[in-house]
Design an enzyme around this catalytic site. Structure first.
Site, PDB file in Angstrom:
ATOM      1  N   LYS A  61      -6.397   3.134   8.531  1.00  0.00           N
ATOM      2  CA  LYS A  61      -5.505   4.143   7.950  1.00  0.00           C
ATOM      3  C   LYS A  61      -6.117   5.533   8.029  1.00  0.00           C
ATOM      4  CE  LYS A  61      -3.301   0.836   4.810  1.00  0.00           C
ATOM      5  NZ  LYS A  61      -3.132   0.410   3.413  1.00  0.00           N
ATOM      6  N   SER A 115       0.811  -1.219   0.000  1.00  0.00           N
ATOM      7  CA  SER A 115       0.000   0.000   0.000  1.00  0.00           C
ATOM      8  C   SER A 115       0.844   1.268   0.000  1.00  0.00           C
ATOM      9  CB  SER A 115      -0.935   0.004   1.216  1.00  0.00           C
ATOM     10  OG  SER A 115      -0.198  -0.021   2.418  1.00  0.00           O
TER      11      SER A 115
END
Length: 806
Positions: free
Chosen positions: A755, A712
């Site tokens: 996140k 990511s």
């Protein structure tokens, strides 16, 4: 020695206060004096060859030496001898002469002095007194028969003596009386009244001693009976052993048979045959044989299995929802999924169908530590009123721990599943398989293979434990698993389960949980009332923001416990403190060390520093990605303990940025390209796209001691490389997450909720996420985070660079 040899009464005498005994005139007693006043009084009496009065102290004033602490009556007498002892005390031999009374206290320092007069007896009716004394002697004889108070010599003295007060004093000194009772008898001048009071006391003593004697007799009889039975039983055992018969063993075997027959209709035919077979073997065996103990242990285990016993409460989905909402704040999605799961089971029960027709989904709560996975299972058990069995699988390596040991091994016992049923006393408990992602594998087998059978509805109706050696139906058990990292669970086992993500809490959710649950619970644990400790809203939010580093609330509970402990100590040290308030001003008194979970953005744009977002086992985190350029030949260096996936992301990012520069999609200013002195002298024009050939790049992800990996960080890597090569600054209040393909497409990632929460905590203004995540995952994001952040979808790397580079 008589009083006539001394001054007439009343007279002034020194006083000794006696703590231990009540003295009488006829007694010659040793007194051990340790008090300075008493020693000084005795010394003065000896030096002046005078009498002294010994007065007993009151029970509540022992050790005190003033007139309020002593009775105003005592024995007037003389000190015959005085000896100093090695331990500092003084021993005196005191001879009592007459009863006396303190008429007037004189001095208390340095010794007690008082005006003392004798207690003179009243006139008596001799005929009446003879009758009363005869009654007293009769009561004394009766008391001597039920107690050991009166030895024969003392009885003879009482019978033969004709001095009234002497008889009363002899009896009073022998029986046990409280000081107040002894004082009332001591000061009574009317002899008739004195003896009538004494008769009442003797009657009470006779009744009390009769009762004590009766109790002692009963206790003794019972002890003798128990001892007799013990010896007879031991003799009987030895006789039976010599004859080769043992009734106790026969009784045990008969008890096992009764238990087996009582459960025959509830257990399967296979189980009944196996237990019957072992029971008959046990009956035929000699009790001292090697296998007898093993088979007896087996029978005791298997006959405790609750065949056919079920928790009778019907499933009620409303009760489940109520309990979940009562015990847990937030967790909307997990609670909805749990409600759906039990709705299906309730519907099947209402329509008379078996549970395995529901598809047999096994719930697995997956998420970081401390977010409430195990407590969700506790709430379900409470709502269904079923027993809860918790099996910790962390580090489990031996397959026999679950399936049971074969009986040929020493110390064999059933597996944890069967033991759980025995502990629960029901065949349909809720079994929580904790930390299923941490099951180990060793030479003793693979426990996950057993879990495949346990969690498969098609197989667990006939689960075979090696120890019991017959099938056990587990189809009515509700299995709930918990895990931190789903990726570590073997694929075949993952296929048996349905995962319910229990993710991180937002700061506002943590505040509500602390306020509603954690603080009241900790106050109760630490013995504090709600009115005694108050934590202000800003202080509680500061504890959440600066003193914990977690996705759940476990450390938050510990910090609140730290505060409550210190508050409890403060209340004990200062009882006048009725209320303690914790605020931002005094929070340092309660919590010393701050732990900054995520560094706040400083709003300073920099070249080569990008804010990436990462998922960790304890929630989300903001990952700084830094880069520098050094004049060189285009080499590439990576540091920061990066895993293989992140290293590949960096290489792909480098290739993507080079392509963007070559195709003029990323414009590099000519002043960013270094030139050699020769090129400068010859005024050679350098193509700006040559920039990546003239610099060596070093990319670093700080906190090098922590391993980092995951797909990511691609767009963050691209951004930092593009920034350092073009010289453009990166927005410091922007964060990003997403992987990039070699053609520049931004690909979706996981862990979006954690996140975005991390970005929110770090004070970010805007977050770039992949387009696909925006379309499918935004509903899972808490409203609080969506309101605080601008969430922008991106599908290509060009969009990312346009937003991020300034």
């Amino acid at each position: 020695m008589q009083l006539d040899n001394y001054d007439n009464f009343p007279t002034d005498l020194p006083v000794i206060a006696e703590d231990d005994i009540f003295l009488y005139p006829f007694m010659i007693s040793p007194l051990f004096l340790s008090d300075d006043k008493n020693i000084a009084a005795a010394t003065e009496a000896i030096e002046n060859d005078s009498l002294i009065i010994v007065c007993p102290t009151k029970d509540s004033h022992e050790g005190e030496r003033d007139f309020e602490a002593i009775y105003d009556a005592g024995v007037i007498g003389s000190i015959m001898r005085k000896v100093a002892l090695p331990d500092g005390r003084v021993k005196v031999l005191f001879q009592g002469l007459a009863r006396g009374r303190v008429v007037k206290p004189l001095t208390t320092e340095p010794i007690l002095h008082a005006t003392v007069d004798t207690i003179e007896p009243s006139e008596v009716n001799e005929l009446k007194m003879d009758a009363i004394i005869e009654v007293v002697r009769e009561k004394v004889r009766t008391l001597s028969q039920v107690s050991g108070y009166f030895p024969p010599d003392l009885l003879r003295t009482i019978e033969e003596n004709h001095e009234h007060n002497r008889i009363a004093d002899l009896i009073c000194s022998t029986i046990k009386m409280k000081k107040d009772e002894a004082y009332k008898l001591f000061i009574e001048a009317d002899i008739e009244k004195r003896f009538l009071m004494l008769i009442d006391i003797l009657v009470s003593e006779i009744e009390a001693n009769k009762l004590q004697k009766e109790i002692r007799s009963k206790v003794q009889s019972r002890i003798e009976k128990v001892n007799k039975e013990y010896f007879l039983k031991e003799q009987l055992k030895q006789i039976q052993k010599e004859l080769g018969t043992d009734n106790q063993r026969e009784e045990e075997i008969e008890e096992y048979r009764k238990k087996l027959e009582a459960k025959k209709t509830k257990m399967g035919e296979e189980a009944y045959k196996e237990i019957s077979k072992q029971l008959e073997r046990f009956a035929r065996m000699h009790p001292d044989s090697a296998d007898a103990g093993m088979i007896q242990s087996y029978l005791e285990w298997v006959l405790e299995i609750p065949f056919g016993d079920f928790a009778k409460k019907k499933l009620d989905i409303t009760k489940v929802e109520e309990q979940l909402n009562k015990d847990h704040f937030s967790l909307k999605k997990p609670k909805e999924r749990i409600a759906e799961y039990f709705s299906v089971k309730e519907l099947l029960e209402l329509r008379g169908k078996k549970n395995k027709e529901s598809g047999g989904a096994i719930l697995c709560f997956a998420g970081p530590p401390g977010v409430g996975k195990t407590s969700l299972a506790n709430s379900i058990a409470t709502a269904l009123k079923r027993p809860l069995v918790r099996i910790a699988l962390g580090g489990l390596e031996d397959v026999n721990e679950l399936r049971g040991h074969r009986r040929t091994y020493i110390g064999a016992m059933p597996g944890r599943i069967v033991q759980g049923l025995i502990d629960a006393k029901k065949m349909n408990p809720i079994i929580v398989l904790d930390e299923i992602d941490k099951v180990g594998r060793s030479q003793r087998g693979d426990p996950t293979a057993v879990l495949l059978e346990i969690l498969d509805p098609e197989q667990n109706s006939a689960f075979r434990d090696y120890y019991t050696n017959f099938n056990i139906d587990l189809s009515n058990v509700i299995f709930i698993a918990t895990a931190n990292d789903v990726g570590r669970i073997p694929a075949p086992l993952r296929d048996r389960m349905e995962f319910i993500g229990v993710s991180s809490y937002t700061p506002q959710e943590k505040y509500e949980i602390a306020k509603r649950y954690l603080l009241p619970q900790e106050l109760k644990k630490h013995g504090l009332k709600a009115s005694e400790l108050t934590i202000s809203k800003p202080a509680l939010k500061e504890i959440i923001a600066s003193y914990t580093r977690e996705a759940g609330v476990r450390n938050l509970r510990r910090r609140i416990a730290d505060v409550t402990r210190k508050a409890a100590k403060m209340i004990l040290e200062d009882p006048e403190k009725s209320k303690i308030t914790v605020s931002l001003k005094n929070i340092k008194q309660f919590l010393e060390k701050t732990v900054f979970e995520i560094d706040k953005t400083d709003n300073i744009d920099r070249v080569g520093v990008a804010n990436g977002l990462a998922w960790t086992a304890v929630g989300g985190d903001v990952l700084k990605i830094e880069s520098i350029r050094i004049k060189g030949k285009g080499t590439f260096q990576l540091t920061g303990s990066l895993g293989d996936v992140m290293k590949e992301s960096a290489r792909i990012a480098m290739s993507v940025v080079k392509t963007l520069i070559d195709t003029k999609k990323l414009i590099v200013s000519p002043d960013q390209v270094p030139v050699t002195p020769k090129e400068l002298e010859e005024k050679i024009t350098i193509d700006p796209s040559e920039v990546y050939k003239r610099y060596d790049l070093h990319i670093h992800v700080p906190d090098g001691a922590t391993p980092k990996d995951g797909p990511s960080a691609g767009i963050a890597m691209c951004t930092t490389i593009a920034s350092i090569l073009s010289g453009k600054k990166i927005r410091s209040d922007f964060a990003m997450t997403g992987e990039v393909s070699l053609t520049g497409i931004v690909m979706p990632i996981g862990g979006l909720k954690e996140k975005l929460i991390a970005a929110h905590k770090a004070g970010m203004k805007e977050v770039l996420i992949p387009q696909k995540n925006y379309e499918r995952d935004l509903d899972d994001i808490p409203d609080e985070v969506k309101e605080a952040l601008v969430i922008t979808p991106v599908s290509r790397i060009e969009e990312v660079l346009e937003k991020m580079l300034v």
